[in-house]
Motif scaffolding. Structure first.
Motif, PDB file in Angstrom:
ATOM      1  N   SER A 127       0.837  -1.214   0.000  1.00  0.00           N
ATOM      2  CA  SER A 127       0.000   0.000   0.000  1.00  0.00           C
ATOM      3  C   SER A 127       0.869   1.259   0.000  1.00  0.00           C
ATOM      4  N   GLU A 128       2.024   1.222   0.699  1.00  0.00           N
ATOM      5  CA  GLU A 128       2.944   2.375   0.671  1.00  0.00           C
ATOM      6  C   GLU A 128       3.496   2.568  -0.739  1.00  0.00           C
ATOM      7  N   LYS A 129       3.912   1.452  -1.364  1.00  0.00           N
ATOM      8  CA  LYS A 129       4.446   1.539  -2.727  1.00  0.00           C
ATOM      9  C   LYS A 129       3.358   2.023  -3.686  1.00  0.00           C
ATOM     10  N   THR A 130       2.127   1.537  -3.487  1.00  0.00           N
ATOM     11  CA  THR A 130       1.016   1.953  -4.330  1.00  0.00           C
ATOM     12  C   THR A 130       0.767   3.446  -4.172  1.00  0.00           C
ATOM     13  N   ALA A 131       0.788   3.917  -2.934  1.00  0.00           N
ATOM     14  CA  ALA A 131       0.582   5.353  -2.686  1.00  0.00           C
ATOM     15  C   ALA A 131       1.695   6.169  -3.330  1.00  0.00           C
ATOM     16  N   GLU A 132       2.944   5.684  -3.177  1.00  0.00           N
ATOM     17  CA  GLU A 132       4.070   6.385  -3.809  1.00  0.00           C
ATOM     18  C   GLU A 132       3.917   6.389  -5.318  1.00  0.00           C
ATOM     19  N   SER A 133       3.500   5.231  -5.861  1.00  0.00           N
ATOM     20  CA  SER A 133       3.308   5.137  -7.320  1.00  0.00           C
ATOM     21  C   SER A 133       2.203   6.066  -7.780  1.00  0.00           C
ATOM     22  N   GLU A 134       1.102   6.133  -7.035  1.00  0.00           N
ATOM     23  CA  GLU A 134      -0.002   7.021  -7.403  1.00  0.00           C
ATOM     24  C   GLU A 134       0.437   8.470  -7.373  1.00  0.00           C
ATOM     25  N   VAL A 135       1.249   8.820  -6.366  1.00  0.00           N
ATOM     26  CA  VAL A 135       1.767  10.197  -6.286  1.00  0.00           C
ATOM     27  C   VAL A 135       2.661  10.470  -7.499  1.00  0.00           C
ATOM     28  N   ALA A 136       3.548   9.475  -7.809  1.00  0.00           N
ATOM     29  CA  ALA A 136       4.449   9.662  -8.955  1.00  0.00           C
ATOM     30  C   ALA A 136       3.648   9.758 -10.249  1.00  0.00           C
ATOM     31  N   ILE A 137       2.607   8.882 -10.383  1.00  0.00           N
ATOM     32  CA  ILE A 137       1.759   8.935 -11.584  1.00  0.00           C
ATOM     33  C   ILE A 137       1.040  10.271 -11.664  1.00  0.00           C
ATOM     34  N   ALA A 138       0.540  10.749 -10.535  1.00  0.00           N
ATOM     35  CA  ALA A 138      -0.146  12.048 -10.513  1.00  0.00           C
ATOM     36  C   ALA A 138       0.819  13.158 -10.921  1.00  0.00           C
ATOM     37  N   GLU A 139       2.058  13.107 -10.422  1.00  0.00           N
ATOM     38  CA  GLU A 139       3.054  14.114 -10.798  1.00  0.00           C
ATOM     39  C   GLU A 139       3.355  14.023 -12.294  1.00  0.00           C
ATOM     40  N   ILE A 140       3.488  12.779 -12.797  1.00  0.00           N
ATOM     41  CA  ILE A 140       3.755  12.600 -14.225  1.00  0.00           C
ATOM     42  C   ILE A 140       2.587  13.131 -15.038  1.00  0.00           C
ATOM     43  N   ARG A 141       1.336  12.859 -14.609  1.00  0.00           N
ATOM     44  CA  ARG A 141       0.153  13.354 -15.301  1.00  0.00           C
ATOM     45  C   ARG A 141       0.140  14.883 -15.323  1.00  0.00           C
ATOM     46  N   ASP A 142       0.397  15.397 -14.102  1.00  0.00           N
ATOM     47  CA  ASP A 142       0.405  16.880 -14.022  1.00  0.00           C
ATOM     48  C   ASP A 142       1.489  17.449 -14.933  1.00  0.00           C
ATOM     49  N   GLY A 143       2.656  16.774 -14.887  1.00  0.00           N
ATOM     50  CA  GLY A 143       3.757  17.241 -15.765  1.00  0.00           C
ATOM     51  C   GLY A 143       3.397  17.067 -17.226  1.00  0.00           C
ATOM     52  N   ALA A 144       2.730  15.961 -17.547  1.00  0.00           N
ATOM     53  CA  ALA A 144       2.338  15.731 -18.938  1.00  0.00           C
ATOM     54  C   ALA A 144       1.290  16.732 -19.378  1.00  0.00           C
ATOM     55  N   VAL A 145       0.340  17.015 -18.524  1.00  0.00           N
ATOM     56  CA  VAL A 145      -0.715  17.989 -18.850  1.00  0.00           C
ATOM     57  C   VAL A 145      -0.079  19.361 -19.064  1.00  0.00           C
ATOM     58  N   LYS A 146       0.862  19.706 -18.173  1.00  0.00           N
ATOM     59  CA  LYS A 146       1.544  20.999 -18.290  1.00  0.00           C
ATOM     60  C   LYS A 146       2.366  21.033 -19.566  1.00  0.00           C
ATOM     61  N   SER A 147       3.052  19.900 -19.841  1.00  0.00           N
ATOM     62  CA  SER A 147       3.861  19.832 -21.061  1.00  0.00           C
ATOM     63  C   SER A 147       2.967  19.920 -22.292  1.00  0.00           C
ATOM     64  N   VAL A 148       1.841  19.219 -22.277  1.00  0.00           N
ATOM     65  CA  VAL A 148       0.900  19.265 -23.399  1.00  0.00           C
ATOM     66  C   VAL A 148       0.357  20.679 -23.544  1.00  0.00           C
ATOM     67  N   SER A 149       0.070  21.287 -22.403  1.00  0.00           N
ATOM     68  CA  SER A 149      -0.443  22.657 -22.427  1.00  0.00           C
ATOM     69  C   SER A 149       0.598  23.599 -22.993  1.00  0.00           C
TER      70      SER A 149
END
Length: 182
Positions: A127-149
């Protein structure tokens, strides 16, 4: 005259040469004498057997009977002891099986407790790894959205410039943001 009787008695069973005529034991003159000695011999044999031999035989038979009786009693005693020992063995075996089952149950419970604790640790780590992964995925998404923007803004500005228009950054940002929201 006495001589004649002896000669007459001897002559009936004994021949002139002094040898017996026929079978001497069948001579009628000697039968009373033979019966007397037969009775004396039988009486002696009876008293010897009744006073010496038969008591010894009776004592041997009594001793054998006593030995047999004692051996049978000892065998019965040993049989009872063997049955008691077998019962004790069966009880000890049943107790040992019960104790073994108890030990197995305790070991299973202990192993299950350890397994549950390890599973809980593993679940926590997952669950800790999953939470870390979700945070990393969220950061990547945010970064991707910003990059796409950013790419969309730059591309929109270049397209407008390519068609000969002039677009300010504020207008391009508002258009790209409106389009990305849906």
């Amino acid at each position: 005259m006495a001589t004649e009787t002896v000669e007459h008695a001897a002559s009936a069973c004994v021949g002139p040469s002094g040898s017996a005529i026929g079978m001497p034991q069948l001579c009628a003159d000697w039968i009373p004498n033979q019966i007397f000695w037969l009775l004396v011999t039988l009486a002696v044999i009876f008293f010897v057997l009744s006073r010496v031999a038969l008591p010894r035989i009776a004592s041997v038979l009594a001793e054998r009977s006593g030995t047999i009786t004692n051996d049978i009693a000892a065998a019965e005693d040993l049989k009872l002891k063997a049955q008691a020992a077998e019962a004790a063995y069966e009880k000890a075996l049943a107790d040992a099986r019960t104790e073994a089952a108890k030990i197995v149950a305790e070991a299973k419970a202990e192993i299950q407790t350890e397994l549950d604790a390890e599973l809980a640790k593993a679940d926590k780590v997952i669950s800790e790894k999953t939470a870390e992964s979700e945070v990393a995925i969220a950061e990547i998404r945010d970064g991707a959205v910003k990059s796409v923007s950013d790419v969309a803004k730059d591309t929109a500005g270049e397209i407008v410039a390519a068609f000969g228009g002039k677009a300010d950054a504020k207008t391009v940002t508002a258009a790209v943001t409106a389009r990305m929201k849906g």
